[in-house]
Scaffold this motif. Structure first.
Motif, PDB file in Angstrom:
ATOM      1  N   GLU A   1       0.967  -1.246  -0.079  1.00 15.19           N
ATOM      2  CA  GLU A   1      -0.094   0.132  -0.004  1.00 15.19           C
ATOM      3  C   GLU A   1       0.763   1.199   0.131  1.00 15.19           C
ATOM      4  N   ALA A   2       1.862   1.220   0.937  1.00 13.25           N
ATOM      5  CA  ALA A   2       2.742   2.304   0.838  1.00 13.25           C
ATOM      6  C   ALA A   2       3.472   2.538  -0.564  1.00 13.25           C
ATOM      7  N   GLN A   3       3.971   1.293  -1.241  1.00 16.06           N
ATOM      8  CA  GLN A   3       4.598   1.402  -2.413  1.00 16.06           C
ATOM      9  C   GLN A   3       3.505   2.153  -3.482  1.00 16.06           C
ATOM     10  N   ALA A   4       2.222   1.674  -3.569  1.00 13.36           N
ATOM     11  CA  ALA A   4       1.307   2.324  -4.489  1.00 13.36           C
ATOM     12  C   ALA A   4       1.315   3.846  -4.157  1.00 13.36           C
ATOM     13  N   GLU A   5       0.978   4.032  -2.934  1.00  9.87           N
ATOM     14  CA  GLU A   5       1.120   5.536  -2.494  1.00  9.87           C
ATOM     15  C   GLU A   5       2.109   6.607  -2.969  1.00  9.87           C
ATOM     16  N   VAL A   6       3.294   5.945  -3.076  1.00  5.14           N
ATOM     17  CA  VAL A   6       4.661   6.547  -3.457  1.00  5.14           C
ATOM     18  C   VAL A   6       4.504   6.573  -5.033  1.00  5.14           C
ATOM     19  N   ASP A   7       4.089   5.530  -5.605  1.00  5.71           N
ATOM     20  CA  ASP A   7       3.866   5.611  -7.002  1.00  5.71           C
ATOM     21  C   ASP A   7       2.958   6.615  -7.612  1.00  5.71           C
ATOM     22  N   ARG A   8       1.923   6.785  -6.846  1.00  2.00           N
ATOM     23  CA  ARG A   8       0.740   7.841  -7.161  1.00  2.00           C
ATOM     24  C   ARG A   8       1.722   9.381  -6.995  1.00  2.00           C
TER      25      ARG A   8
END
Length: 170
Positions: A129-136
């Motif tokens: 979830e953190a990776q997805a947030e960073v990717d956004r």
């Protein structure tokens, strides 16, 4: 929260963000866990072998300059920065949250924490979830890989060359 090895499991950025809002003395540590760490109660600098006066950890407290930005994005960044450690340090290394008191600073300027009180494991889903947030986010944000090969983290191999003492308990 679920439970693993007598420690709750934090299952979302929202859940972790709520804890960060409530407790200013939270840290994340990437290691084999409190059972291993609390027996030693100190980290060792991997480069020199010097025993340090506390466990190497990263603060989760939100800095004042972050202002009114989402705490969950702050937490995502803190998790993402060291998410390479399980791959680098081997089986059993994972993120867990603790409360404690800063005793000093390690060679990477990381807090060395004493009076450690384990709070919970960070579920692998939270790391994703953190990776997805960073990717956004608009900017490029590589992890703090130290070996100069950061191509899988999206920053074109720009490691900073410093040692890393965050998952040193073997």
């Amino acid at each position: 929260m679920g439970r693993t090895h007598d420690l709750p499991v934090l299952r979302s950025l929202q859940e972790l963000g709520s804890l960060v809002r409530r407790y200013p003395d939270l840290f994340v540590r990437w290691s084999r866990g409190p059972r291993t760490d609390l027996g030693a109660s100190a980290s060792t600098d991997e480069l020199t072998g010097v025993r340090m006066p506390g466990l190497s950890a990263n603060p989760l407290a939100v800095e004042p300059w972050w202002e009114d930005r989402p705490v969950e994005l702050w937490v995502a960044r803190r998790l993402h920065d060291y998410s390479h450690l399980p791959r680098d340090k081997g089986p059993g290394v994972r993120a867990w949250v603790l409360r404690g008191r800063i005793e000093g600073r390690g060679p990477d300027n990381e807090p060395l924490v004493r009076e450690v009180r384990p709070i919970g494991w960070v579920d692998d889903g939270v790391i994703k979830e953190a990776q997805a947030e960073v990717d956004r986010q608009e900017g490029a944000w590589g992890t703090l890989r130290r070996d100069g090969d950061d191509t899988d983290a999206g920053n074109g191999g720009a490691g900073n060359g410093n040692g890393d003492a965050r998952a040193d308990d073997r």
